[in-house]
Design an enzyme around this catalytic site. Structure first.
Site, PDB file in Angstrom:
ATOM      1  N   LYS A  59    -111.561 -25.791 -56.386  1.00 35.41           N
ATOM      2  CA  LYS A  59    -112.968 -26.051 -56.741  1.00 35.41           C
ATOM      3  C   LYS A  59    -113.325 -27.522 -56.564  1.00 35.41           C
ATOM      4  O   LYS A  59    -114.357 -27.849 -55.995  1.00 35.41           O
ATOM      5  CB  LYS A  59    -113.263 -25.631 -58.193  1.00 35.41           C
ATOM      6  CG  LYS A  59    -113.082 -24.151 -58.456  1.00 35.41           C
ATOM      7  CD  LYS A  59    -113.544 -23.798 -59.848  1.00 35.41           C
ATOM      8  CE  LYS A  59    -112.738 -24.444 -60.942  1.00 35.41           C
ATOM      9  NZ  LYS A  59    -111.477 -23.797 -61.306  1.00 35.41           N
TER      10      LYS A  59
ATOM     11  N   ARG B 262    -117.895 -20.207 -68.124  1.00 34.42           N
ATOM     12  CA  ARG B 262    -116.554 -19.619 -68.201  1.00 34.42           C
ATOM     13  C   ARG B 262    -116.558 -18.310 -68.976  1.00 34.42           C
ATOM     14  O   ARG B 262    -115.545 -17.640 -69.050  1.00 34.42           O
ATOM     15  CB  ARG B 262    -115.595 -20.571 -68.928  1.00 34.42           C
ATOM     16  CG  ARG B 262    -115.164 -21.785 -68.151  1.00 34.42           C
ATOM     17  CD  ARG B 262    -113.956 -21.519 -67.285  1.00 34.42           C
ATOM     18  NE  ARG B 262    -112.800 -22.344 -67.502  1.00 34.42           N
ATOM     19  CZ  ARG B 262    -112.584 -23.540 -66.966  1.00 34.42           C
ATOM     20  NH1 ARG B 262    -113.479 -24.128 -66.225  1.00 34.42           N
ATOM     21  NH2 ARG B 262    -111.448 -24.158 -67.177  1.00 34.42           N
TER      22      ARG B 262
ATOM     23  N   ARG C 221     -99.564 -29.909 -58.604  1.00 40.02           N
ATOM     24  CA  ARG C 221    -100.764 -30.758 -58.569  1.00 40.02           C
ATOM     25  C   ARG C 221    -100.492 -32.091 -59.287  1.00 40.02           C
ATOM     26  O   ARG C 221     -99.867 -32.112 -60.349  1.00 40.02           O
ATOM     27  CB  ARG C 221    -101.879 -29.986 -59.288  1.00 40.02           C
ATOM     28  CG  ARG C 221    -103.200 -30.636 -59.314  1.00 40.02           C
ATOM     29  CD  ARG C 221    -104.284 -29.621 -59.403  1.00 40.02           C
ATOM     30  NE  ARG C 221    -104.401 -28.975 -60.717  1.00 40.02           N
ATOM     31  CZ  ARG C 221    -105.398 -28.143 -61.018  1.00 40.02           C
ATOM     32  NH1 ARG C 221    -106.312 -27.855 -60.128  1.00 40.02           N
ATOM     33  NH2 ARG C 221    -105.452 -27.599 -62.216  1.00 40.02           N
TER      34      ARG C 221
ATOM     35  N   ARG D  85    -101.525 -33.385 -64.764  1.00 33.85           N
ATOM     36  CA  ARG D  85    -102.549 -33.111 -65.778  1.00 33.85           C
ATOM     37  C   ARG D  85    -101.868 -32.496 -66.987  1.00 33.85           C
ATOM     38  O   ARG D  85    -100.986 -31.663 -66.838  1.00 33.85           O
ATOM     39  CB  ARG D  85    -103.562 -32.111 -65.212  1.00 33.85           C
ATOM     40  CG  ARG D  85    -104.853 -32.759 -64.788  1.00 33.85           C
ATOM     41  CD  ARG D  85    -105.734 -31.806 -64.078  1.00 33.85           C
ATOM     42  NE  ARG D  85    -106.130 -30.647 -64.888  1.00 33.85           N
ATOM     43  CZ  ARG D  85    -107.103 -29.804 -64.545  1.00 33.85           C
ATOM     44  NH1 ARG D  85    -107.766 -29.999 -63.432  1.00 33.85           N
ATOM     45  NH2 ARG D  85    -107.406 -28.791 -65.304  1.00 33.85           N
TER      46      ARG D  85
ATOM     47  N   ARG E 128    -104.629 -20.248 -69.424  1.00 36.81           N
ATOM     48  CA  ARG E 128    -105.862 -20.345 -68.638  1.00 36.81           C
ATOM     49  C   ARG E 128    -106.066 -19.106 -67.779  1.00 36.81           C
ATOM     50  O   ARG E 128    -107.184 -18.635 -67.615  1.00 36.81           O
ATOM     51  CB  ARG E 128    -105.848 -21.628 -67.791  1.00 36.81           C
ATOM     52  CG  ARG E 128    -106.189 -22.854 -68.636  1.00 36.81           C
ATOM     53  CD  ARG E 128    -106.331 -24.095 -67.801  1.00 36.81           C
ATOM     54  NE  ARG E 128    -105.039 -24.508 -67.280  1.00 36.81           N
ATOM     55  CZ  ARG E 128    -104.872 -25.243 -66.195  1.00 36.81           C
ATOM     56  NH1 ARG E 128    -105.915 -25.628 -65.498  1.00 36.81           N
ATOM     57  NH2 ARG E 128    -103.679 -25.600 -65.800  1.00 36.81           N
TER      58      ARG E 128
HETATM   59  P1  AMP Z   1    -111.022 -27.439 -65.604  1.00 35.61           P
HETATM   60  O1  AMP Z   1    -110.899 -28.820 -65.096  1.00 35.61           O
HETATM   61  O2  AMP Z   1    -112.288 -26.757 -65.161  1.00 35.61           O
HETATM   62  O3  AMP Z   1    -109.778 -26.613 -65.315  1.00 35.61           O
HETATM   63  O4  AMP Z   1    -111.139 -27.512 -67.198  1.00 35.61           O
HETATM   64  C1  AMP Z   1    -110.102 -28.084 -67.973  1.00 35.61           C
HETATM   65  C2  AMP Z   1    -110.201 -27.627 -69.429  1.00 35.61           C
HETATM   66  O5  AMP Z   1    -111.475 -28.047 -69.981  1.00 35.61           O
HETATM   67  C3  AMP Z   1    -110.174 -26.118 -69.659  1.00 35.61           C
HETATM   68  O6  AMP Z   1    -108.864 -25.597 -69.693  1.00 35.61           O
HETATM   69  C4  AMP Z   1    -110.893 -26.019 -70.999  1.00 35.61           C
HETATM   70  O7  AMP Z   1    -110.052 -26.428 -72.063  1.00 35.61           O
HETATM   71  C5  AMP Z   1    -111.982 -27.065 -70.868  1.00 35.61           C
HETATM   72  N1  AMP Z   1    -113.203 -26.492 -70.251  1.00 35.61           N
HETATM   73  C6  AMP Z   1    -113.747 -26.800 -69.035  1.00 35.61           C
HETATM   74  N2  AMP Z   1    -114.871 -26.087 -68.796  1.00 35.61           N
HETATM   75  C7  AMP Z   1    -115.044 -25.305 -69.892  1.00 35.61           C
HETATM   76  C8  AMP Z   1    -116.026 -24.326 -70.258  1.00 35.61           C
HETATM   77  N3  AMP Z   1    -117.047 -24.007 -69.457  1.00 35.61           N
HETATM   78  N4  AMP Z   1    -115.895 -23.708 -71.471  1.00 35.61           N
HETATM   79  C9  AMP Z   1    -114.883 -24.014 -72.295  1.00 35.61           C
HETATM   80  N5  AMP Z   1    -113.918 -24.899 -72.015  1.00 35.61           N
HETATM   81  C10 AMP Z   1    -113.985 -25.554 -70.828  1.00 35.61           C
END
Ligand code: AMP
Length: 214
Positions: free
Chosen positions: A14, A89, A123, A156, A167
């Site tokens: 993404k 999400r 990653r 990360r 996740r």
């Molecule tokens: P990402 O970089 O999109 O993988 O997001 C990293 C982390 O941020 C996720 O594992 C969640 O803990 C939090 N997060 C990101 N977007 C959301 C969302 N829309 N709703 C809830 N938690 C989120």
């Protein structure tokens, strides 16, 4: 003005695809994960609230995420449109979003689980400038160092097997229903995320009727 949502399981590219798209289309990239990571890094009040949840790979509260998205979009620095990544999400977030904004399309990057595991666990991220690397497909020139700024490459905090499992569970139970909802509205373009980034980008642009990338 173009307004897109980009969705896909973690590691589906993404961030990479958003970067390729926003360059010449002048779309503002809004990544909820990046905003939350910034808060954690800067030790803000929000950062303290979400650090543990994020490290465990769980979703943070809908109220908090919705207020972050609302505030971000209220900045109106998106004259040519936006590309929102990592949101919605779950179905509640999707309903909130659709009440306030109309969208032109949802880009769904499709990646089988076995590829997810391989990609996510290899990653790396520059601790200084945030540039993404992958030890399989996108290695830095000097091991452990960012090609752009020389910063240290780190994993990360949520790219561990345990957090990845959490996740993936959330993705299938909570995020897949969002895709279903968007599919019913005929917004969704599903693209095979396995090929190299340029091929995936071309498929996205062709599917959305956008000019080819430069
Ligand atoms: P990402 O970089 O999109 O993988 O997001 C990293 C982390 O941020 C996720 O594992 C969640 O803990 C939090 N997060 C990101 N977007 C959301 C969302 N829309 N709703 C809830 N938690 C989120």
């Amino acid at each position: 003005m173009r307004k897109y949502v980009i969705m896909g399981v973690q590691g589906s590219g993404k961030g990479t695809q958003s970067t390729l798209m926003r360059r010449d289309l002048e779309l503002t990239h809004i990544s909820v994960g990046d905003i939350l990571r910034w808060h954690v890094q800067e030790h803000t009040k929000i950062g303290a609230q979400v650090r543990r949840t994020m490290t465990a790979g769980e979703l943070v509260s809908d109220d908090l995420v919705e207020s972050i998205v609302r505030d971000r979009l209220q900045q109106h620095d998106w004259n040519y449109g936006f590309l929102i990544d990592g949101f919605p999400r779950n179905v509640r977030q999707a309903s909130f979003f659709l009440e306030s904004y109309d969208i032109d399309g949802v880009i769904h990057l499709d990646l089988p689980d076995e590829d997810v595991q391989k990609r996510v666990l290899s990653r790396r991220l520059c601790a200084n400038c945030g540039m993404d690397y992958n030890l399989i497909s996108d290695r830095p020139e000097v091991e452990g160092k960012c090609d752009v700024c020389g910063g240290k490459l780190v994993t990360r905090a949520d790219d561990t097997p345990e957090a990845l499992a959490a996740r993936l569970r959330d993705y299938y139970s909570k995020t897949e229903p969002v895709l279903e909802l968007f599919r019913r509205k005929e917004y969704v373009l599903t693209v095979d995320a396995r090929p190299d980034p340029a091929t995936v980008q071309n498929a996205i642009r062709a599917g959305l009727g956008l000019p080819p990338g430069k």
